[in-house]
Design an enzyme around this catalytic site. Structure first.
Site, PDB file in Angstrom:
ATOM      1  N   GLY A 322      27.776 -12.824  -6.866  1.00 20.62           N
ATOM      2  CA  GLY A 322      27.726 -12.960  -5.407  1.00 20.62           C
ATOM      3  C   GLY A 322      28.004 -11.623  -4.738  1.00 20.62           C
ATOM      4  O   GLY A 322      27.706 -10.555  -5.285  1.00 20.62           O
ATOM      5  N   SER A 323      28.666 -11.681  -3.570  1.00 19.65           N
ATOM      6  CA  SER A 323      28.738 -10.512  -2.684  1.00 19.65           C
ATOM      7  C   SER A 323      29.530  -9.311  -3.181  1.00 19.65           C
ATOM      8  O   SER A 323      29.371  -8.220  -2.646  1.00 19.65           O
ATOM      9  CB  SER A 323      29.281 -10.943  -1.327  1.00 19.65           C
ATOM     10  OG  SER A 323      28.390 -11.877  -0.768  1.00 19.65           O
ATOM     11  N   THR A 324      30.423  -9.480  -4.164  1.00 23.22           N
ATOM     12  CA  THR A 324      31.092  -8.291  -4.703  1.00 23.22           C
ATOM     13  C   THR A 324      30.033  -7.351  -5.273  1.00 23.22           C
ATOM     14  O   THR A 324      30.219  -6.138  -5.324  1.00 23.22           O
ATOM     15  CB  THR A 324      32.094  -8.652  -5.832  1.00 23.22           C
ATOM     16  OG1 THR A 324      31.516  -9.675  -6.635  1.00 23.22           O
ATOM     17  CG2 THR A 324      33.425  -9.118  -5.275  1.00 23.22           C
ATOM     18  N   PHE A 325      28.885  -7.937  -5.662  1.00 16.09           N
ATOM     19  CA  PHE A 325      27.801  -7.135  -6.230  1.00 16.09           C
ATOM     20  C   PHE A 325      27.142  -6.243  -5.181  1.00 16.09           C
ATOM     21  O   PHE A 325      26.430  -5.299  -5.530  1.00 16.09           O
ATOM     22  CB  PHE A 325      26.764  -8.066  -6.876  1.00 16.09           C
ATOM     23  CG  PHE A 325      25.764  -7.327  -7.717  1.00 16.09           C
ATOM     24  CD1 PHE A 325      26.081  -6.923  -9.002  1.00 16.09           C
ATOM     25  CD2 PHE A 325      24.505  -7.024  -7.215  1.00 16.09           C
ATOM     26  CE1 PHE A 325      25.177  -6.224  -9.774  1.00 16.09           C
ATOM     27  CE2 PHE A 325      23.586  -6.323  -7.986  1.00 16.09           C
ATOM     28  CZ  PHE A 325      23.924  -5.926  -9.263  1.00 16.09           C
ATOM     29  N   LYS A 326      27.376  -6.531  -3.892  1.00 16.97           N
ATOM     30  CA  LYS A 326      26.755  -5.711  -2.839  1.00 16.97           C
ATOM     31  C   LYS A 326      27.203  -4.264  -2.942  1.00 16.97           C
ATOM     32  O   LYS A 326      26.508  -3.349  -2.475  1.00 16.97           O
ATOM     33  CB  LYS A 326      27.062  -6.284  -1.455  1.00 16.97           C
ATOM     34  CG  LYS A 326      26.210  -7.525  -1.151  1.00 16.97           C
ATOM     35  CD  LYS A 326      26.560  -8.164   0.160  1.00 16.97           C
ATOM     36  CE  LYS A 326      25.711  -9.420   0.366  1.00 16.97           C
ATOM     37  NZ  LYS A 326      26.399 -10.433   1.157  1.00 16.97           N
TER      38      LYS A 326
END
Ligand SMILES: [Zn+2]
Length: 598
Positions: A322-326
């Protein structure tokens, strides 16, 4: 008439006698055949035993010690009591040793070279028996693995089997270093089992195993485990994991997977794993779920539960980050030069790509945002745009550079690998979802390593525990070295990312990890678990400090929280709590807060 009757009786008697003798001969032949064919090995073995008695001397297994000097895996001396029939002079007193009387009595009276009468006797009892000085009683010392802190770091340390061999975790990974080499005592005896003193005994000394010094820090692991249990209970979660690592060299300070289990009783199912829910077909062919309690489990089911209980979710399982991957997508876009800090993006709440409409988590839209704000807001449509500017091929290339397509090489068994589309199958929609951390799976540790490379100046490190081994004399016997790859990220991009991620914590979605006086960077995530629509989530947060010169990076993953499930709301505070305790401990000082006149 009288004679003929007598003759007939004699004949019958004779016939009976002959038959009986023949039967006996056959029985003897059969017995002989059994002895020759089946039991010969046993008798041969016994004959040999009477002349040579071999007793192994076990090597002491090396301990596992944290770098701060806390012994995490140790050994306890236990005794085995044996009797040698031929040497017993006072059988009654031996029988009176006070253990299982019947069993001891049987062993004492059995004509054999040596009989074990009790194992796992404490050293105190063993010493007391030795004090009696009874003929024919032998007390052998042996050592058993013992974990002083019970469930602390259970899924990292692992445990040993009945022969003290490593089964799981660091115990099996470093078996070679820890095990040592057994020795033996060889004594000669006469046929009666009496030791022949003049023959002497030959003795091969054991070589004890080395102690393994690991980077895991007792205090940090303890703080992290407490924080994880607190979140686990408050959120009624399925499990909570925390990793704390040095982002500069990959030393892992803590790895928590709550619920942990008791290393001193690894085959006892903990409460959380004491039942199993199965789905079965009923008579009408419908699926029916049924809960099987601990007592009804088959051996196979119990083994499945034990395997789940022992799993280290930080490395054995993959998830959609999810967003930690951004932070990876932002890094790739900056590295490729397809975005600049001056870029802006307008979010209207959704974006249609490849015929599919993807919504932002803020359905009303974020409106106009700078590049930094898209990261602070964790805006999906913006990241779809940044990802598409990078393009699938380079997106994969940056993932590879950051170690996300391979295993981390952490020194624990069973590390899982990336699950991802083949590059040739990645279309617009796949790339769009990958840009915000969906449609592929990695392990938490893989992501933490990639984040470390971004913030440490661009070095891809190998996360690890083992630091060195030390022998009994206290000399270092081995220093472990780990691979690093330079230039995974440029220093320029890394510097920008540290600033942007600090803003996420000071002003954006990660503000619940903010600690006054500290410079902290980080990123939140809330991922929906597969299959989507199940209503199950994973909340996570990655944080590091100090933001300008990171000395520690930490990650918290809350699996299936009940109620509020946003990473920024529930996972970020867990890392704040860990940091509040460990930053002063690690010698990271609070900086003087400067007040401006505005
Ligand atoms: Zn948005």
């Amino acid at each position: 008439m009288e004679n003929r009757r007598n003759i007939g009786r004699m004949k019958r008697k004779l016939m009976f006698g002959v038959t009986l003798m023949m039967a006996l001969v056959i029985l003897l032949l059969v017995r002989l055949a059994v002895i020759m064919l089946v039991e010969s090995e046993y008798y041969g073995q016994r004959a040999k035993e009477l002349h040579e008695r071999e007793r192994p001397i076990k090597a002491a297994r090396g301990r596992i010690i944290s770098e701060d000097g806390t012994v995490l895996a140790s050994n306890k001396t236990v005794c085995t009591i044996s009797v040698v029939h031929a040497q017993i002079t006072d059988p009654e007193r031996v029988i009176e040793l006070g253990m299982d009387r019947e069993k001891v009595s049987k062993s004492v009276n059995k004509v054999s070279s040596m009989e074990r009468i009790k194992t796992n006797v404490t050293k105190e009892v063993g010493d007391a028996i030795r004090e009696y000085g009874l003929d024919g009683v032998k007390v052998d010392e042996d050592s058993r693995r013992y974990y002083p802190f019970g469930n602390l770091a259970s899924k990292v340390i692992g445990f040993t089997g009945s022969d003290n061999q490593g089964i799981i975790g660091l115990e099996v990974r470093y078996e070679e270093e820890l095990a040592g080499k057994a020795g033996q005592i060889l004594t000669m005896t006469d046929a009666g089992g009496i030791e022949l003193k003049e023959e002497g005994e030959s003795r091969i000394e054991p070589v004890n195993g080395d102690d393994l010094i690991i980077s895991l820090d007792y205090n940090i692991q303890t703080y992290a485990q407490q924080a994880a249990y607190k979140a686990y209970e408050a959120k009624q979660a399925k499990r909570v994991s925390i990793i704390v690592m040095n982002p500069q060299d990959g030393k892992i300070y803590a790895m928590v997977n709550v619920p942990e289990y008791n290393l001193n009783a690894p085959y006892t199912l903990t409460e959380e794993y004491s039942y199993m829910t199965v789905t079965e077909k009923n008579d009408n062919g419908e699926d029916v779920t049924r809960t099987i309690s601990k007592d009804e489990l088959t051996n196979e089911q119990k083994m499945d539960l034990l395997n789940t209980m022992w799993r280290n979710f930080c490395i054995n399982d993959t998830y959609e980050p999810g967003s930690t991957f951004k932070m990876i997508t932002a890094t790739a876009a900056l590295e490729k030069g397809v975005v600049s800090l001056n870029d802006s993006f307008y979010c209207k709440g959704s974006l249609t790509i490849g015929g599919r409409t993807i919504r932002c988590h803020k359905t009303a839209g974020h409106g106009s945002q700078t590049f930094a704000e898209t990261l602070m807001n964790s805006c999906n449509p913006a990241f779809i745009t940044w990802g598409s500017r990078v393009g699938a091929e380079d997106f994969f290339a940056y993932m590879k550079k950051l170690g996300l397509l391979g295993r981390t090489g952490v020194d624990l068994p069973g590390e899982a690998g990336t699950i991802i589309h083949k590059l040739e199958n990645v279309g617009e929609v796949e790339l769009a979802t990958m840009s915000f951390g969906q449609s592929f799976q990695i392990t938490p540790l893989q992501l933490l390593r990639a984040a470390s490379a971004i913030i440490n100046g661009g070095t891809l490190i190998t996360p690890h525990f083992a630091v060195r081994t030390v022998n009994e004399a206290g000399e270092t016997t081995k220093v472990f070295e780990y691979e690093t790859v330079e230039n995974a990220v440029s220093k320029e991009t890394g510097g920008l990312m540290k600033q942007l991620l600090e803003k996420v914590v000071s002003e954006g979605g990660g503000k619940r990890c903010y600690i006054e006086g500290y410079r902290i960077g980080g990123k939140t995530a809330t991922s929906q678990k597969l299959p989507r629509g199940s209503g199950k989530y994973i909340a996570s947060f990655i944080g590091f400090a100090p933001a300008d010169d990171p000395q520690v990076i930490a990650m918290c993953i809350i699996d299936e929280p009940q109620g509020i499930y946003y990473g920024g709301t529930i996972a970020a505070p867990v890392i704040r709590e860990v940091f509040e305790n460990i930053l002063p401990y690690l010698g990271i000082e609070q900086e003087v807060v400067e007040f401006s006149n505005e």
